[in-house]
Design a protein around this motif. Structure first.
Motif, PDB file in Angstrom:
ATOM      1  N   CYS A 178      16.830  17.773   2.296  1.00 32.85           N
ATOM      2  CA  CYS A 178      18.157  17.186   2.106  1.00 32.85           C
ATOM      3  C   CYS A 178      19.095  17.986   1.207  1.00 32.85           C
ATOM      4  N   ILE A 179      18.520  18.735   0.293  1.00 37.10           N
ATOM      5  CA  ILE A 179      19.304  19.366  -0.765  1.00 37.10           C
ATOM      6  C   ILE A 179      20.365  20.330  -0.229  1.00 37.10           C
ATOM      7  N   SER A 180      20.086  20.993   0.892  1.00 36.98           N
ATOM      8  CA  SER A 180      21.038  21.982   1.399  1.00 36.98           C
ATOM      9  C   SER A 180      22.368  21.354   1.815  1.00 36.98           C
ATOM     10  N   CYS A 181      22.354  20.098   2.241  1.00 41.80           N
ATOM     11  CA  CYS A 181      23.600  19.433   2.636  1.00 41.80           C
ATOM     12  C   CYS A 181      24.108  18.450   1.579  1.00 41.80           C
ATOM     13  N   HIS A 182      23.199  17.803   0.859  1.00 42.16           N
ATOM     14  CA  HIS A 182      23.605  16.749  -0.078  1.00 42.16           C
ATOM     15  C   HIS A 182      23.627  17.203  -1.534  1.00 42.16           C
ATOM     16  N   GLY A 183      23.243  18.453  -1.814  1.00 40.31           N
ATOM     17  CA  GLY A 183      23.364  19.019  -3.149  1.00 40.31           C
ATOM     18  C   GLY A 183      22.183  18.730  -4.058  1.00 40.31           C
ATOM     19  N   ASN A 184      22.067  19.553  -5.106  1.00 37.70           N
ATOM     20  CA  ASN A 184      20.938  19.429  -6.025  1.00 37.70           C
ATOM     21  C   ASN A 184      21.032  18.205  -6.932  1.00 37.70           C
ATOM     22  N   GLN A 185      22.194  17.586  -7.020  1.00 40.63           N
ATOM     23  CA  GLN A 185      22.375  16.366  -7.807  1.00 40.63           C
ATOM     24  C   GLN A 185      22.822  15.207  -6.913  1.00 40.63           C
ATOM     25  N   LEU A 186      22.572  15.337  -5.616  1.00 37.05           N
ATOM     26  CA  LEU A 186      22.981  14.337  -4.624  1.00 37.05           C
ATOM     27  C   LEU A 186      24.499  14.186  -4.551  1.00 37.05           C
ATOM     28  N   GLN A 187      25.220  15.177  -5.057  1.00 38.68           N
ATOM     29  CA  GLN A 187      26.671  15.111  -5.183  1.00 38.68           C
ATOM     30  C   GLN A 187      27.411  15.391  -3.877  1.00 38.68           C
TER      31      GLN A 187
ATOM     32  N   ALA B 201      16.405  -0.125   5.120  1.00 42.75           N
ATOM     33  CA  ALA B 201      16.273  -0.049   6.581  1.00 42.75           C
ATOM     34  C   ALA B 201      17.390   0.803   7.192  1.00 42.75           C
ATOM     35  N   GLU B 202      18.593   0.668   6.683  1.00 43.03           N
ATOM     36  CA  GLU B 202      19.716   1.468   7.182  1.00 43.03           C
ATOM     37  C   GLU B 202      19.530   2.947   6.844  1.00 43.03           C
ATOM     38  N   ILE B 203      18.989   3.221   5.669  1.00 41.74           N
ATOM     39  CA  ILE B 203      18.734   4.603   5.266  1.00 41.74           C
ATOM     40  C   ILE B 203      17.658   5.211   6.165  1.00 41.74           C
ATOM     41  N   ILE B 204      16.611   4.454   6.438  1.00 43.50           N
ATOM     42  CA  ILE B 204      15.550   4.938   7.331  1.00 43.50           C
ATOM     43  C   ILE B 204      16.133   5.274   8.700  1.00 43.50           C
ATOM     44  N   LYS B 205      16.945   4.380   9.235  1.00 43.25           N
ATOM     45  CA  LYS B 205      17.547   4.602  10.551  1.00 43.25           C
ATOM     46  C   LYS B 205      18.419   5.857  10.542  1.00 43.25           C
ATOM     47  N   ARG B 206      19.216   6.036   9.482  1.00 42.42           N
ATOM     48  CA  ARG B 206      20.103   7.204   9.398  1.00 42.42           C
ATOM     49  C   ARG B 206      19.291   8.497   9.321  1.00 42.42           C
ATOM     50  N   ILE B 207      18.208   8.483   8.532  1.00 42.13           N
ATOM     51  CA  ILE B 207      17.379   9.682   8.425  1.00 42.13           C
ATOM     52  C   ILE B 207      16.701   9.965   9.767  1.00 42.13           C
TER      53      ILE B 207
ATOM     54  N   PRO C 178      18.952  14.493  13.128  1.00 44.28           N
ATOM     55  CA  PRO C 178      17.840  13.541  13.009  1.00 44.28           C
ATOM     56  C   PRO C 178      16.609  14.220  12.395  1.00 44.28           C
ATOM     57  N   PHE C 179      15.882  13.471  11.582  1.00 49.78           N
ATOM     58  CA  PHE C 179      14.659  13.985  10.963  1.00 49.78           C
ATOM     59  C   PHE C 179      13.439  13.179  11.385  1.00 49.78           C
ATOM     60  N   GLN C 180      13.522  12.455  12.479  1.00 51.54           N
ATOM     61  CA  GLN C 180      12.440  11.594  12.950  1.00 51.54           C
ATOM     62  C   GLN C 180      11.160  12.393  13.181  1.00 51.54           C
ATOM     63  N   VAL C 181      11.266  13.585  13.714  1.00 55.72           N
ATOM     64  CA  VAL C 181      10.098  14.403  14.001  1.00 55.72           C
ATOM     65  C   VAL C 181       9.647  15.179  12.764  1.00 55.72           C
ATOM     66  N   ALA C 182      10.571  15.552  11.918  1.00 55.00           N
ATOM     67  CA  ALA C 182      10.264  16.406  10.769  1.00 55.00           C
ATOM     68  C   ALA C 182       9.498  15.687   9.667  1.00 55.00           C
ATOM     69  N   LEU C 183       9.714  14.388   9.514  1.00 52.93           N
ATOM     70  CA  LEU C 183       9.094  13.646   8.418  1.00 52.93           C
ATOM     71  C   LEU C 183       8.003  12.714   8.930  1.00 52.93           C
ATOM     72  N   LYS C 184       6.915  12.659   8.183  1.00 50.66           N
ATOM     73  CA  LYS C 184       5.874  11.672   8.465  1.00 50.66           C
ATOM     74  C   LYS C 184       6.412  10.308   8.066  1.00 50.66           C
ATOM     75  N   GLU C 185       5.841   9.269   8.649  1.00 50.27           N
ATOM     76  CA  GLU C 185       6.307   7.913   8.377  1.00 50.27           C
ATOM     77  C   GLU C 185       6.273   7.592   6.881  1.00 50.27           C
ATOM     78  N   GLU C 186       5.200   7.986   6.199  1.00 48.83           N
ATOM     79  CA  GLU C 186       5.087   7.686   4.771  1.00 48.83           C
ATOM     80  C   GLU C 186       6.082   8.494   3.932  1.00 48.83           C
ATOM     81  N   GLU C 187       6.421   9.699   4.377  1.00 50.37           N
ATOM     82  CA  GLU C 187       7.435  10.490   3.683  1.00 50.37           C
ATOM     83  C   GLU C 187       8.804   9.851   3.863  1.00 50.37           C
ATOM     84  N   LEU C 188       9.088   9.424   5.073  1.00 50.07           N
ATOM     85  CA  LEU C 188      10.348   8.751   5.375  1.00 50.07           C
ATOM     86  C   LEU C 188      10.504   7.499   4.528  1.00 50.07           C
ATOM     87  N   LYS C 189       9.460   6.697   4.461  1.00 51.78           N
ATOM     88  CA  LYS C 189       9.483   5.451   3.683  1.00 51.78           C
ATOM     89  C   LYS C 189       9.688   5.750   2.196  1.00 51.78           C
TER      90      LYS C 189
END
Length: 110
Positions: free
Chosen positions: A48-57, A74-80, A89-100
């Motif tokens: 995420c850091i490359s688009c959302h920044g090192n301070q989430l800024q 739930a909305e954050i999970i859907k967006r990710i 989309p990061f559905q394939v890139a992240l494991k379910e537990e990482e996403l959660k």
């Protein structure tokens, strides 16, 4: 922010430890252990850091420092998972537990 993260970690650890006495199937216990070990800040750094920044800024992506005020977990999970509004989309890139773990951490940012 460190206090919130510490509280979230303690909650996840507590939930994981309460499942230790369960003689349920090994796959469920392995998933719980992995979820406890999923470090949302490392996941953020890796994906995420490359688009959302090192301070989430924000930067290429929006500021998400207080995303928990705007979106539920739930909305954050859907967006990710699905992406949208320029986010891939990061559905394939992240494991379910990482996403959660990531969504729980982000939802706590208020």
């Amino acid at each position: 922010m460190k206090i919130r993260l510490l509280i979230m970690i303690m909650i996840v650890l507590t939930l994981g430890l309460t499942a230790c006495g369960n003689n349920g199937n090994k796959k469920q216990n392995d998933a719980q252990t992995t979820a406890v070990n999923a470090d949302p800040q490392k996941i953020y750094q890796n994906f995420c850091i490359s688009c959302h920044g090192n301070q989430l800024q924000g930067g290429e992506g929006p500021n998400i420092q207080k995303v928990g005020e705007r979106l539920t977990e739930a909305e954050i999970i859907k967006r990710i998972q699905k992406g949208g509004g320029g986010m891939p989309p990061f559905q394939v890139a992240l494991k379910e537990e990482e996403l959660k773990a990531l969504a729980t951490w982000l939802a706590g940012l208020k």
